[in-house]
Design an enzyme around this catalytic site. Structure first.
Site, short mmCIF file in Angstrom:
data_model
loop_
_atom_site.label_atom_id
_atom_site.label_comp_id
_atom_site.label_asym_id
_atom_site.label_seq_id
_atom_site.Cartn_x
_atom_site.Cartn_y
_atom_site.Cartn_z
N GLY A 1 -57.64 -24.47 -23.56
CA GLY A 1 -56.19 -24.29 -23.60
C GLY A 1 -55.57 -23.95 -22.27
CD GLU B 1 -53.35 -17.71 -33.76
OE1 GLU B 1 -53.29 -18.03 -34.95
OE2 GLU B 1 -52.90 -16.64 -33.30
CB ILE C 1 -63.96 -24.88 -13.37
CG1 ILE C 1 -64.02 -25.92 -14.48
CG2 ILE C 1 -62.72 -25.04 -12.51
CD1 ILE C 1 -64.15 -27.33 -14.00
CE LYS D 1 -57.68 -17.09 -4.47
NZ LYS D 1 -57.30 -18.51 -4.42
N GLY E 1 -48.99 -25.59 -10.14
CA GLY E 1 -48.46 -25.60 -11.50
C GLY E 1 -49.35 -24.97 -12.53
CB SER E 2 -52.84 -23.72 -12.60
OG SER E 2 -52.87 -22.92 -11.43
CB VAL F 1 -47.87 -19.44 -5.19
CG1 VAL F 1 -47.99 -20.88 -4.70
CG2 VAL F 1 -46.87 -18.68 -4.37
NE ARG G 1 -51.06 -10.59 -4.34
CZ ARG G 1 -50.82 -11.52 -5.25
NH1 ARG G 1 -50.15 -11.20 -6.36
NH2 ARG G 1 -51.25 -12.75 -5.07
CD GLU H 1 -53.17 -12.10 -1.86
OE1 GLU H 1 -52.74 -12.91 -2.67
OE2 GLU H 1 -52.46 -11.50 -1.03
#
Length: 565
Positions: free
Chosen positions: A295, A321, A410, A414, A456-457, A461, A546, A549
């Site tokens: 999902g 769900e 996947i 990082k 767009g995930s 950002v 942060r 990072e």
């Protein structure tokens, strides 16, 4: 029989009149005199003409003449009409020649003249109907609606021009074209003149002052799109675009209906990666495939692409769900793929996962389930280890137990020289996959795919900046020099599928994402694309890096061996 409606009735009536007229004129032209010889007059009697009309209309119906709207007639339709007229005329001639309908046989020149006349009548009637329907109404020589300049005089551009001229609902009139081919300058496409090249764009925009600029080049690179957008922004002209090729392939055929505002993904300046999935995806065709995190952003796009490649069954595993319900319904309702099996489960639950594997026996596993938000993982390190590292170990071990042929993880950029908990967890996941993949006693082929930031995930950002711009700012950037690699969701999913096909044991794949993008530049581009000024209308605020990072991400280390695929 064809369904009867008012459009087909007037088409039938018009063709009946044309058939009768062509038949009458063929005799008149053949004898070149006002009165026919008496022994041929029966051929112009109403019974004979009615027979010819009925016969030829029957042939026209058989050739599908009335399955098309005259207003959309095309070159292909014209060739179909020519075949239909030829067949109808030939059948009529053979019937009159071999069956003694009248005492005197029909002159041989009449069927030829009749065919040529009828063909010209049929073709010209349809072209005339289209011309009249598409012609601007009286008094509308002045453009109606928005005035639009279209960039791109190719196939997509001409389709968009035609649709803009035809459809009043779009409320726009094309007033000019831009194309970088100098041979097209001053040429006309559907009556619209090519005004110049993109190098002349600012001058053209100043002279014509359109309400909108439309980029109609689906294959345009990010550099070309950015050049057009920058020129339009300097002249304060809004820009819209057709989607890229991968969006067009998976979307509908109504190009005008797919016009949308330019998005930041369009102007990254890197050529999109096109993967010929059909040529490398035989390993999922006809197989049962399991996707964890089905999902999520990457997981759901994986499901779409795998369904399109012909998997026999797709097991969708997710612990959300709502997300699971949405991707399952999309596959059924929008993609026509009913063979999806939604499983609501935590992949770290070994007992549940064994039940799933035992029930469906997948041949391929794509492991996309993970917690990925860096600050949250810094605040919840134990949960990050449980859900990312331990769960990956569980999925890998259960996949081995049930004889899965291929396992694709996947990962993320990082994971290289990690500072954050999330990156460290993903590095451990890569080690787990590599350790199992290099064991000769394990038949499962393990590979990993390392991503940059996915545009767009969820939590990326882009949507964060978009919400901040909509609120009027400020747009918060951690550091003025911070850079990141970017890729689109379809690119990410395609890379995963490709890696599953070509990957060898324990290998890690990385997309060549070009040059990294400065986050501050990305923020400025997004503000400009919204029609605002980054220095005046929406402020950019630097808030500091942060915890965990890095200023710059890397794709591979000096200790890793890199080989192009």
């Amino acid at each position: 029989m064809i369904p009867v409606n008012r459009h087909r009735l007037w088409q039938l009536g018009a063709d009946a009149g044309l058939i009768a007229l062509a038949w009458f004129l063929a005799f008149k032209l053949r004898f070149d005199q006002l009165r026919l010889p008496a022994y041929y007059e029966d051929y112009l009697g109403w019974r004979t003409i009615a027979f010819v009309v009925a016969l030829k209309l029957s042939v026209f119906i058989a050739f599908g003449f009335y399955n098309r709207w005259w207003r959309y007639v095309s070159t292909r339709d014209m060739w179909g009409a020519a075949r239909g007229v030829l067949a109808a005329s030939l059948l009529t001639y053979l019937l009159f020649y071999f069956i003694p309908v009248h005492e005197v046989r029909i002159p041989r020149a009449v069927p030829l003249l009749d065919m040529l006349l009828l063909l010209s009548f049929v073709a010209s009637s349809r072209m005339l109907a289209r011309t009249i329907i598409e012609r601007p109404p009286a008094g509308s020589l002045v453009a109606h609606g928005r005035e639009v300049i279209v960039v791109g005089a190719g196939d997509a551009g001409q389709l968009v021009i035609r649709e803009l001229q035809r459809s009043r609902a779009l409320d726009a009139t094309p007033i000019g074209l831009i194309d970088d081919d100098p041979r097209k300058r001053n040429m006309r496409l559907h009556g619209v003149r090519v005004l110049g090249t993109t190098d002349d764009l600012e001058h053209i925009l100043r002279d014509h002052r359109p309400d909108e600029l439309l980029l109609a080049i689906p294959s345009a690179s990010g550099e070309v799109r950015r050049k057009v957008v920058d020129a339009a922004q300097r002249e304060h002209v809004p820009v819209k675009t057709l989607p890229g090729l991968h969006e067009l392939i998976s979307g509908d055929l109504d190009l005008a209906g797919q016009i949308r505002p330019v998005q930041v993904e369009d102007v990254l300046g890197r050529e999109p990666v096109e993967v010929d999935l059909e040529s490398i995806a035989s390993y999922v065709a006809g197989k049962t495939v399991l996707v964890t995190g089905a999902g999520g952003s990457i997981g759901s796009e994986l499901c779409r692409q795998i369904a399109r490649l012909g998997a026999s069954r797709l097991v969708l595993v997710d612990n959300s769900e709502r997300a699971l319900f949405e991707i399952e319904r999309e596959l059924v309702d929008e993609r026509g793929f009913p063979a999806g099996v939604p499983v609501l489960a935590d992949v770290g639950n070994r007992v549940k996962l064994r039940q799933v594997m035992e029930s469906y026996r997948p041949a391929v596993v794509f492991h996309a389930a993970a917690y990925k938000h860096v600050p949250l993982m810094e605040a919840n390190p134990l949960e990050s280890v449980r859900n990312n590292v331990l769960a990956t170990k569980v999925v890998a071990e259960v996949a081995i137990e049930f004889g899965v042929a291929r396992f694709v993880l996947i990962s993320t950029d990082k994971a290289l020289n990690p500072r954050a908990v999330y990156g460290q967890c993903k590095a451990l996941c890569e080690w787990i996959v590599a350790s199992y993949g290099l064991r000769p006693d394990i038949p499962t082929r393990f590979v990993a795919v390392r991503f940059g930031n996915v545009l767009g995930s969820s939590g990326s950002v882009i949507p964060i900046f978009r919400r901040q711009i909509e609120r009027g700012g400020p747009v918060t950037v951690t550091h003025p020099e911070m850079t990141r690699f970017f890729m689109t969701i379809p690119e990410a999913a395609s890379l995963v599928v490709q890696a599953g096909a070509i990957g060898q044991r324990g290998q890690v794949f990385v997309l060549d994402m070009g040059e990294p993008v400065r986050i501050a530049d990305l923020a400025r581009n997004m503000i400009r694309l919204s029609g605002r000024d980054p220095d005046r209308d929406v402020r950019i605020e630097f808030v500091g890096a942060r915890a965990g990072e890095k200023l710059h991400e890397e794709l591979w280390s000096e200790t890793e061996t890199v080989t192009p695929t």
